[in-house]
Design a protein around this motif. Structure first.
Motif, PDB file in Angstrom:
ATOM      1  N   THR A  71       0.832  -1.201   0.000  1.00 20.19           N
ATOM      2  CA  THR A  71       0.000   0.000   0.000  1.00 20.19           C
ATOM      3  C   THR A  71       0.872   1.259   0.000  1.00 20.19           C
ATOM      4  OG1 THR A  71      -1.769  -1.166   1.139  1.00 20.19           O
ATOM      5  CG2 THR A  71      -1.794   1.240   1.298  1.00 20.19           C
ATOM      6  N   ASP A 127      -6.064   0.509  -4.302  1.00 16.52           N
ATOM      7  CA  ASP A 127      -5.694  -0.529  -3.337  1.00 16.52           C
ATOM      8  C   ASP A 127      -6.868  -1.502  -3.286  1.00 16.52           C
ATOM      9  OD1 ASP A 127      -5.332  -2.011  -0.865  1.00 16.52           O
ATOM     10  OD2 ASP A 127      -3.762  -0.552  -0.412  1.00 16.52           O
ATOM     11  N   ASP A 146      -7.702  -3.743  -1.260  1.00 13.64           N
ATOM     12  CA  ASP A 146      -8.322  -3.832   0.065  1.00 13.64           C
ATOM     13  C   ASP A 146      -9.312  -2.678   0.285  1.00 13.64           C
ATOM     14  OD1 ASP A 146      -7.123  -6.166   0.850  1.00 13.64           O
ATOM     15  OD2 ASP A 146      -5.472  -5.195   1.919  1.00 13.64           O
TER      16      ASP A 146
HETATM   17 MG   LIG Z   1      -2.000  -3.061   1.998  1.00 15.64          MG
END
Ligand SMILES: [Mg+2]
Ligand SMILES: Nc1ncnc2c1ncn2[C@@H]1O[C@H](COP(=O)(O)OP(=O)(O)O)[C@@H](O)[C@H]1O
Ligand SMILES: O=C(O)C1=C[C@@H](OP(=O)(O)O)[C@@H](O)[C@H](O)C1
Length: 438
Positions: free
Chosen positions: A282, A298, A300
């Motif tokens: 990230t 990202d 997530d």
């Molecule tokens: Mg991450």
């Protein structure tokens, strides 16, 4: 699955993975070969044990320094103080230098005889020394080493038993030369075109970027020998050392494909970051997006958006399987019509379709951080897979299972330790957009 890699900096240009993986496929060997850009030579030796690899190749600039980390080596390595092939077995590192076969067999394959011939070699690094060593063993008539730093050429010449000359004498030395071998960067024009003559055989060790020397040699009517031949001919004995079987036929076939197909995937417009939890996907992904001005994603964060809750809550309320199904939907919805920088969750590439999505559309960068270092710098409370008593044991077990998966998905592994995210982003930028590249 056995794992092999090539270490270097830069390393993304290396075509060794294509060569070795094709040979594994052809032989039905359960193994994978990938690229690693380590912190330094000593760190490369540590990574061999940490990952662990079954063996590796070594390229610029680590051939000389990795020599110091070996537990045993053959005569060529001891003489040359440079290693390009290492086997890791019984916790010991054993090294060979197969570059000498690379140069000798590339020339032989093109019908060049050595007896009584004058060979001029540019450079005095690991590749140049291997060329001298191999050609002396093959009974070349006369070998002359030309290097910008004359003292370095003299030291190598005295040690191996050839002649050194000042770079200013290049023109004279080349007048009656039969073969010219360049072991210096391909973007340097050290030799003026008018010093070359038709029929002179010219081999450039560097195959990754456009060679100014080969361009000039071609215009003059020299006999050109590509560095890709060297790559293949050093790989054949290396393969035998590391796998115990000869690959020759497979590798030669692959060489034809390598000439024809210079790996378009490495020039994909979108870049993805994969790797274990806490390796910095990230953070570095964001830094890379800032550097390139490209859109940052990202996976997530997209999962959290879609689910309308945090990742720990998804795990806690619905379980990991549910999390993975949302993750799958997020990957399916990725739009590659515009360029993107994509940081993935650490487990995303365990799913084959997610993996294929990345390998088909992006250059895949695998971030690596040593396990203790990543556990130290990570807040494990928002990593639900680490909500266990023995975090280190769980992490080690998960990482061991995932390493072959990351290795197969990645175009290269690069180490995120002892470097700021911004500096690492720049290093990766240099790999993907080399200034003197092809
Ligand atoms: Mg991450
Ligand atoms: N190069 C770096 N130097 C220092 N800290 C870093 C670096 N890269 C990542 N970190 C820190 O490590 C932790 C994990 O990083 P993160 O980007 O969330 O990893 P991932 O997305 O791979 O799980 C964060 O606290 C982040 O700030
Ligand atoms: O490794 C994994 O399976 C996971 C990694 C996490 O992402 P990071 O790698 O960014 O921490 C997140 O997707 C989830 O907690 C599962």
């Amino acid at each position: 699955m056995k794992l092999f890699a090539v270490f270097g900096n830069p390393i993304l240009h290396s075509r060794s993975p294509q060569l070795w993986n094709a040979a594994f496929n052809a032989r039905g060997i359960d193994a994978h070969y990938f690229r690693i850009n380590p912190l330094d030579a000593e760190h490369a030796a540590r990574l061999i044990r940490e990952i662990p690899l079954d063996g590796c190749n070594v390229t610029t600039p680590y051939k000389d320094e990795l020599f110091a980390s070996l537990d045993e080596c053959d005569d060529s390595v001891a003489q040359l103080h440079a290693v390009n092939t290492i086997k890791y077995e019984n916790r010991r590192l054993r090294g060979w230098n197969t570059d000498m076969y690379g140069v000798v067999n590339s020339l032989r394959e093109d019908g060049i005889q050595f007896h009584g011939k004058k060979i001029v070699i540019l450079g005095a690094g690991g590749a140049a020394r291997a060329a001298v060593y191999g050609l002396l063993k093959a009974n070349a008539g006369e070998i002359v080493l030309l290097n910008r730093t004359y003292e370095k050429a003299v030291a190598v010449a005295e040690q191996l038993g050839c002649r050194a000359a000042y770079a200013s004498r290049s023109k004279t030395e080349l007048q009656d030369a039969d073969v010219l071998i360049s072991c210096i960067p391909a973007n340097k024009r050290i030799i003026k075109p008018e010093w070359l003559h038709p029929g002179l055989a010219v081999l450039d060790a560097n195959y990754a970027s456009h060679s100014l020397l080969l361009e000039d040699a071609n215009a003059v009517g020299c006999h050109i020998i590509s560095g890709l031949n060297w790559l293949v001919h050093q790989a054949v004995p290396a393969f035998e050392h590391l796998l115990g079987v000869a690959p020759e036929q497979d590798m030669k076939m692959t060489m034809q494909q390598l000439f024809a197909n210079p790996s378009s995937r490495l020039h994909a417009k979108s870049i993805s970051f994969i790797g274990f939890m806490g390796t910095g996907k990230t953070t570095v992904g964001k830094a890379f997006a800032e550097l390139t001005g490209k859109e940052f994603i990202d996976t997530d964060a997209l999962i959290e958006q879609r689910a309308g809750m945090t990742i720990p809550d998804i795990f806690q309320q619905h379980g990991e399987a549910h999390f993975r199904s949302i993750e799958r939907t997020v990957f399916d919805a990725l739009d590659f019509s515009t360029e993107k920088i994509i940081s993935c969750g650490g487990g995303a590439v365990v799913n084959e379709e997610n993996r294929r999505c990345l390998t088909a559309n992006t250059t895949v960068i695998w971030l690596w951080t040593e396990l203790h270092a990543l556990l130290n710098r990570m807040d494990t409370t928002n990593r639900p897979l680490f909500h266990v008593d023995d975090v280190e044991a769980k992490a080690r077990e998960l990482l061991t299972r995932r390493i072959p998966i990351y290795a197969q998905a990645a175009d290269m592994m690069i180490v995120n330790e002892k470097i700021s995210a911004a500096s690492l982003a720049k290093k990766i930028y240099g790999e993907i957009y080399p200034t003197s590249g092809d």
